[in-house]
Design a protein around this motif. Sequence first.
Motif, PDB file in Angstrom:
ATOM      1  N   ASP A 125       0.828  -1.203   0.000  1.00 44.47           N
ATOM      2  CA  ASP A 125       0.000   0.000   0.000  1.00 44.47           C
ATOM      3  C   ASP A 125       0.866   1.258   0.000  1.00 44.47           C
ATOM      4  O   ASP A 125       0.586   2.223  -0.721  1.00 44.47           O
ATOM      5  N   GLY A 126       1.912   1.241   0.810  1.00 45.46           N
ATOM      6  CA  GLY A 126       2.782   2.411   0.895  1.00 45.46           C
ATOM      7  C   GLY A 126       3.434   2.740  -0.432  1.00 45.46           C
ATOM      8  O   GLY A 126       3.483   3.908  -0.858  1.00 45.46           O
ATOM      9  N   ILE A 127       3.912   1.714  -1.113  1.00 49.37           N
ATOM     10  CA  ILE A 127       4.569   1.950  -2.401  1.00 49.37           C
ATOM     11  C   ILE A 127       3.544   2.398  -3.442  1.00 49.37           C
ATOM     12  O   ILE A 127       3.811   3.278  -4.253  1.00 49.37           O
ATOM     13  N   ARG A 128       2.366   1.790  -3.415  1.00 45.99           N
ATOM     14  CA  ARG A 128       1.301   2.213  -4.330  1.00 45.99           C
ATOM     15  C   ARG A 128       1.028   3.707  -4.177  1.00 45.99           C
ATOM     16  O   ARG A 128       0.920   4.433  -5.170  1.00 45.99           O
ATOM     17  N   GLU A 129       0.926   4.152  -2.950  1.00 44.22           N
ATOM     18  CA  GLU A 129       0.691   5.570  -2.706  1.00 44.22           C
ATOM     19  C   GLU A 129       1.821   6.428  -3.262  1.00 44.22           C
ATOM     20  O   GLU A 129       1.579   7.445  -3.918  1.00 44.22           O
ATOM     21  N   ASP A 130       3.047   5.995  -2.970  1.00 43.85           N
ATOM     22  CA  ASP A 130       4.189   6.787  -3.409  1.00 43.85           C
ATOM     23  C   ASP A 130       4.257   6.870  -4.933  1.00 43.85           C
ATOM     24  O   ASP A 130       4.671   7.893  -5.482  1.00 43.85           O
ATOM     25  N   ILE A 131       3.845   5.811  -5.596  1.00 45.68           N
ATOM     26  CA  ILE A 131       3.823   5.860  -7.062  1.00 45.68           C
ATOM     27  C   ILE A 131       2.740   6.828  -7.517  1.00 45.68           C
ATOM     28  O   ILE A 131       2.960   7.679  -8.379  1.00 45.68           O
ATOM     29  N   ALA A 132       1.551   6.705  -6.916  1.00 41.13           N
ATOM     30  CA  ALA A 132       0.443   7.583  -7.300  1.00 41.13           C
ATOM     31  C   ALA A 132       0.776   9.051  -7.013  1.00 41.13           C
ATOM     32  O   ALA A 132       0.428   9.947  -7.777  1.00 41.13           O
ATOM     33  N   ASN A 133       1.488   9.274  -5.916  1.00 38.00           N
ATOM     34  CA  ASN A 133       1.897  10.633  -5.540  1.00 38.00           C
ATOM     35  C   ASN A 133       2.892  11.256  -6.510  1.00 38.00           C
ATOM     36  O   ASN A 133       3.069  12.468  -6.525  1.00 38.00           O
ATOM     37  N   GLY A 134       3.575  10.384  -7.230  1.00 35.58           N
ATOM     38  CA  GLY A 134       4.641  10.880  -8.083  1.00 35.58           C
ATOM     39  C   GLY A 134       5.984  10.903  -7.366  1.00 35.58           C
ATOM     40  O   GLY A 134       6.991  11.326  -7.936  1.00 35.58           O
ATOM     41  N   LYS A 135       6.021  10.418  -6.140  1.00 42.77           N
ATOM     42  CA  LYS A 135       7.304  10.336  -5.433  1.00 42.77           C
ATOM     43  C   LYS A 135       8.210   9.287  -6.064  1.00 42.77           C
ATOM     44  O   LYS A 135       9.436   9.318  -5.904  1.00 42.77           O
ATOM     45  N   LEU A 136       7.593   8.335  -6.742  1.00 44.39           N
ATOM     46  CA  LEU A 136       8.362   7.286  -7.410  1.00 44.39           C
ATOM     47  C   LEU A 136       8.058   7.339  -8.904  1.00 44.39           C
ATOM     48  O   LEU A 136       7.184   6.632  -9.383  1.00 44.39           O
ATOM     49  N   PRO A 137       8.778   8.151  -9.659  1.00 47.13           N
ATOM     50  CA  PRO A 137       8.488   8.277 -11.085  1.00 47.13           C
ATOM     51  C   PRO A 137       8.887   7.010 -11.842  1.00 47.13           C
ATOM     52  O   PRO A 137       9.657   6.194 -11.345  1.00 47.13           O
ATOM     53  N   VAL A 138       8.332   6.879 -13.038  1.00 44.95           N
ATOM     54  CA  VAL A 138       8.600   5.701 -13.872  1.00 44.95           C
ATOM     55  C   VAL A 138      10.103   5.537 -14.093  1.00 44.95           C
ATOM     56  O   VAL A 138      10.797   6.498 -14.399  1.00 44.95           O
ATOM     57  N   GLY A 139      10.577   4.329 -13.897  1.00 49.11           N
ATOM     58  CA  GLY A 139      11.981   4.038 -14.122  1.00 49.11           C
ATOM     59  C   GLY A 139      12.833   4.107 -12.879  1.00 49.11           C
ATOM     60  O   GLY A 139      13.982   3.660 -12.890  1.00 49.11           O
ATOM     61  N   SER A 140      12.276   4.652 -11.801  1.00 49.55           N
ATOM     62  CA  SER A 140      13.039   4.734 -10.552  1.00 49.55           C
ATOM     63  C   SER A 140      13.444   3.341 -10.092  1.00 49.55           C
ATOM     64  O   SER A 140      12.710   2.380 -10.282  1.00 49.55           O
ATOM     65  N   LYS A 141      14.598   3.276  -9.473  1.00 58.02           N
ATOM     66  CA  LYS A 141      15.038   2.010  -8.883  1.00 58.02           C
ATOM     67  C   LYS A 141      14.636   1.993  -7.412  1.00 58.02           C
ATOM     68  O   LYS A 141      14.860   2.953  -6.688  1.00 58.02           O
ATOM     69  N   LEU A 142      14.013   0.916  -7.002  1.00 59.06           N
ATOM     70  CA  LEU A 142      13.615   0.786  -5.608  1.00 59.06           C
ATOM     71  C   LEU A 142      14.768   0.251  -4.776  1.00 59.06           C
ATOM     72  O   LEU A 142      15.719  -0.309  -5.320  1.00 59.06           O
ATOM     73  N   PRO A 143      14.655   0.364  -3.463  1.00 62.96           N
ATOM     74  CA  PRO A 143      15.674  -0.249  -2.607  1.00 62.96           C
ATOM     75  C   PRO A 143      15.713  -1.756  -2.853  1.00 62.96           C
ATOM     76  O   PRO A 143      14.689  -2.344  -3.204  1.00 62.96           O
ATOM     77  N   SER A 144      16.858  -2.359  -2.676  1.00 59.19           N
ATOM     78  CA  SER A 144      16.964  -3.804  -2.892  1.00 59.19           C
ATOM     79  C   SER A 144      16.147  -4.539  -1.836  1.00 59.19           C
ATOM     80  O   SER A 144      15.846  -4.001  -0.770  1.00 59.19           O
TER      81      SER A 144
END
Lengths: 133, 133, 133, 133
Positions: C25-44
């Motif tokens: 849920d947290g990551i979904r929100e961050d993507i929707a917020n634009g905090k995680l733009p397309v192509g971003s690398k997530l933490p391992s």
Amino acid sequence: MTKIVALALQIVPGDARPIFRQIVDGIREDIANGKLPVGSKLPSVRGLAMQLTVNANTIAKAYNELVCQGLLESHKGLGMFIAKPTQLLSDEAQENCLKAAIASFNNAVMYLDYSAEEMTEQLLNELKKLNRD
Amino acid sequence: MTKIVALALQIVPGDARPIFRQIVDGIREDIANGKLPVGSKLPSVRGLAMQLTVNANTIAKAYNELVCQGLLESHKGLGMFIAKPTQLLSDEAQENCLKAAIASFNNAVMYLDYSAEEMTEQLLNELKKLNRD
Amino acid sequence: MTKIVALALQIVPGDARPIFRQIVDGIREDIANGKLPVGSKLPSVRGLAMQLTVNANTIAKAYNELVCQGLLESHKGLGMFIAKPTQLLSDEAQENCLKAAIASFNNAVMYLDYSAEEMTEQLLNELKKLNRD
Amino acid sequence: MTKIVALALQIVPGDARPIFRQIVDGIREDIANGKLPVGSKLPSVRGLAMQLTVNANTIAKAYNELVCQGLLESHKGLGMFIAKPTQLLSDEAQENCLKAAIASFNNAVMYLDYSAEEMTEQLLNELKKLNRD
DNA sequence: GTGGTCTAGACCACT
DNA sequence: GTGGTCTAGACCACA
């Protein structure tokens, strides 16, 4: 004299396949297409690695797999070349290979809203496109 | 009353696919075949784990994937059941799925001594066999 | 070059949701917020596991679900990346999804001293806030 | 004299919620609808278990949750009754409850192809339907 | 280093 | 009994 070819391979980031597999598949296609005729010299491991901006080990792994498949020949000190096609598979092995491919295809598309005819037609088109190019 | 079915799954150690995927594929086939009608109760996670001598988590992972695909329903305390079939994928997703399957098939059979027509005919037969069963 | 992001996720022990779902849920929100733009690398997987002090398998499970939802792409040896957004769900599936969300909302707020209009207005504001960010 | 009601609850096999939750939600709705006025006597645990063909423990668990929520009262030796509504939640608690519901709704529908207005309109309709019945 | 698979075993939620 | 979650730790595949 052997022609030195430039590969038009593209590494697609969104592709589900690992990079080395995209390279293997791409070269296989180019050979099947005739873009890479027998005896052609392939780019060096390091050169292709630079061109595609991937790790040299990844290229080496791809080339190695193609050698195993009998599609490439490594000539020490000279480079990698497209090998003369030799059918390594027995009739039975070929049959199994086809069956496995069919089963796999089946399982992948089994729940899609396409008719069997639609799907086989699209497949046939793609198969013919490969042979024609 | 819901019928309780016994799966005839076989885990092949030499298979390139991981265990959980062999289970997923096997159950998908059995559903498509009609061997697992809607509403059937599947073996319990632990039961199937025993039968196949794999870890229960591996079975749970396979079942979970099938739930995601919309083929199974999970009910705590009751078990896993074959779900009523519905199309979860958008048209675009279905298209991509078919294209990927075609590309994969292509790549697998590229060097076999079959004509495009022979192969598509065999494939069509298999696809129709599934619909008929 | 892909931006490497740091997630500001918080795992709340008292939360009714399991850990992996809180992460999803947290990551979904961050993507929707634009905090995680397309192509971003997530933490391992292992890195985020350390950061949140949970088991790596739990992170892997959360990431895997997001891959299924089409929000992430996984690349062995490289990491996890934010995928290009596409609609995976059929119209029917989307409808069911909305209905379930409405039923759930309904049930949660049924006995609160808010009028239907008040609640929907607040909801609308939040929905619009998401689109704007 | 207290009216004895017959519940029109339906247990839906395809529902993602566990059975006890479907019962809780169903009774909550009926109370909100006014189908179960204050003081009504509910079916006995065993009776409802028979009617719905589920385990009696499941019914007991559902009734127990409703007692905790303050919606039911258990009168020893007499049965379960719809309790007089008492607002147990403070203003702040209500606000948090609404916010949580909004956040949850948001997360569920975030990637659907509906406009914020479409979704809130549908929600509003459902909310009004509840109050009207 | 990255993610993926699998095991063993614990504990919880639901029926 | 059922499935679901989580941990700990091993081993593999890929870059």
